[in-house]
Write an enzyme that holds these catalytic residues in place. Structure first.
Site, PDB file in Angstrom:
ATOM      1  N   LYS A  62       0.861  -1.183   0.000  1.00 27.26           N
ATOM      2  CA  LYS A  62       0.000   0.000   0.000  1.00 27.26           C
ATOM      3  C   LYS A  62       0.898   1.233   0.000  1.00 27.26           C
ATOM      4  O   LYS A  62       1.669   1.461   0.932  1.00 27.26           O
ATOM      5  CB  LYS A  62      -0.909   0.020   1.228  1.00 27.26           C
ATOM      6  CG  LYS A  62      -1.827   1.238   1.245  1.00 27.26           C
ATOM      7  CD  LYS A  62      -2.448   1.470   2.598  1.00 27.26           C
ATOM      8  CE  LYS A  62      -3.123   2.842   2.626  1.00 27.26           C
ATOM      9  NZ  LYS A  62      -3.516   3.239   3.991  1.00 27.26           N
TER      10      LYS A  62
ATOM     11  N   GLY B 164      -7.893   9.579  10.106  1.00 26.00           N
ATOM     12  CA  GLY B 164      -8.159   9.641  11.537  1.00 26.00           C
ATOM     13  C   GLY B 164      -9.222  10.634  11.953  1.00 26.00           C
ATOM     14  O   GLY B 164      -9.489  10.799  13.146  1.00 26.00           O
TER      15      GLY B 164
ATOM     16  N   ALA C 248      -9.465   5.986   4.746  1.00 21.20           N
ATOM     17  CA  ALA C 248      -9.331   7.160   5.624  1.00 21.20           C
ATOM     18  C   ALA C 248     -10.637   7.933   5.742  1.00 21.20           C
ATOM     19  O   ALA C 248     -11.326   8.177   4.756  1.00 21.20           O
ATOM     20  CB  ALA C 248      -8.228   8.109   5.163  1.00 21.20           C
ATOM     21  N   GLY C 249     -10.958   8.296   6.986  1.00 19.36           N
ATOM     22  CA  GLY C 249     -12.088   9.171   7.258  1.00 19.36           C
ATOM     23  C   GLY C 249     -13.329   8.496   7.785  1.00 19.36           C
ATOM     24  O   GLY C 249     -14.241   9.156   8.260  1.00 19.36           O
TER      25      GLY C 249
ATOM     26  N   ASN D 172      -8.651   1.936  10.251  1.00 21.47           N
ATOM     27  CA  ASN D 172      -7.862   1.628  11.441  1.00 21.47           C
ATOM     28  C   ASN D 172      -8.405   2.382  12.643  1.00 21.47           C
ATOM     29  O   ASN D 172      -8.937   1.798  13.582  1.00 21.47           O
ATOM     30  CB  ASN D 172      -6.398   1.945  11.205  1.00 21.47           C
ATOM     31  CG  ASN D 172      -5.490   1.552  12.367  1.00 21.47           C
ATOM     32  OD1 ASN D 172      -4.317   1.881  12.379  1.00 21.47           O
ATOM     33  ND2 ASN D 172      -5.982   0.840  13.363  1.00 21.47           N
ATOM     34  N   THR D 173      -8.329   3.722  12.596  1.00 23.47           N
ATOM     35  CA  THR D 173      -8.710   4.519  13.761  1.00 23.47           C
ATOM     36  C   THR D 173     -10.171   4.316  14.143  1.00 23.47           C
ATOM     37  O   THR D 173     -10.514   4.344  15.332  1.00 23.47           O
ATOM     38  CB  THR D 173      -8.442   6.007  13.490  1.00 23.47           C
ATOM     39  OG1 THR D 173      -7.092   6.170  13.052  1.00 23.47           O
ATOM     40  CG2 THR D 173      -8.657   6.832  14.741  1.00 23.47           C
TER      41      THR D 173
END
Length: 267
Positions: free
Chosen positions: A109, A170, A196-197, A218-219
């Site tokens: 990635k 994040g 993301a987001g 992830n977050t």
């Protein structure tokens, strides 16, 4: 076999010629310890797990705990990423190190960041690194902005998946520009994976309902009060969103429409 399970066997996510029976990809950072990482990843049902090589030990530091002990490559597809790289050369060097550490593993990635505060991608550097890595035999999944033109350029370079952000990394803001994502999906011939987001399960479902092939997060899981429960919720949201996309939603209407027809009623 349940209907949902049967559907998964006939609707796989194909990345670089390999089929996966789940469309949720997850990261390994921000958990309190490796055991929580292991449990959350198991609860998510993910088969592709991304690892930030510049922040995580997968064998380059033999005296430290090795993440691969809790997410073994025999069970998961390890996706090394270039998080923390702010120029093309560093990103390319990181991918080459990952290939050495993982015995020739070529799926990576790519992310080249342009700003430490927003973590938005540096698009010129991303294009440069993608061209170098593809020419070097890597199978590149690439993090980018939600610009449809850039997404298409990365596909044309030879990236095996394009990963537009939904919102800043994040942030948990959800999909800020759904029509951009929709345009990217409509013009693509490679998998489009929102990266993301995402903040909660409904965000993941929206991404899938737009026709995205998957979501990487992830977050949203690691930052939840109960990461393991959130991982389970995200798994279900991805499945529900994909089924809704395949089913085809009803048209939006300005006014009400009775569920039962009134024609032929006996007065």
């Amino acid at each position: 076999m349940s209907e949902a399970a049967a559907k998964n066997t006939t609707d796989p996510l194909n990345i670089a010629g390999i089929d996966y029976d789940t469309r949720l990809l997850v990261g390994t950072g921000k958990y309190k310890d490796m055991e929580e990482s292991r449990l959350a990843i198991e609860a998510s049902g993910a088969k592709i797990v991304t690892v930030a090589l510049r922040r995580t030990n997968i064998g380059q530091n033999p005296d430290e705990p090795n993440l691969l002990d809790v997410i073994p490559p025999a069970r998961y597809t390890i996706l090394p990423n270039t998080a923390g790289c702010f120029d093309a050369k560093t990103a390319v060097r990181t991918c080459r190190l990952a290939r050495e550490l993982l015995d020739g593993h070529d799926l990576v990635k790519l992310e080249v960041l342009g700003d430490e505060q927003t973590l938005f991608p540096d698009i010129p550097a991303t294009l440069e690194a993608a061209e170098t890595l593809v020419a070097d035999g890597f199978k590149v999944m690439v993090y980018t902005s939600d610009d449809p033109l850039i997404a298409k350029r990365l596909e044309n370079i030879g990236c095996v998946a394009v990963m537009p952000l939904a919102a800043p990394i994040g942030s948990g803001l959800g999909i800020r520009n759904p029509y951009n994502i929709l345009t990217i999906v409509e013009n693509a011939t490679v998998p489009i994976i929102v990266d993301a987001g995402v903040g909660t399960a409904s965000d993941a479902a929206v991404a899938m309902e737009l026709g995205c092939d998957g979501v990487l997060m992830n977050t949203a899981i690691a930052g939840a009060k109960n990461p393991i429960l959130m991982a389970s919720a995200m798994k279900k949201a991805i499945e529900a969103g994909r089924e809704a996309f395949l089913a085809g939603r009803m048209p939006r209407k300005r006014f009400a429409s009775a569920s039962s027809p009134i024609d032929g009623l006996i007065i």
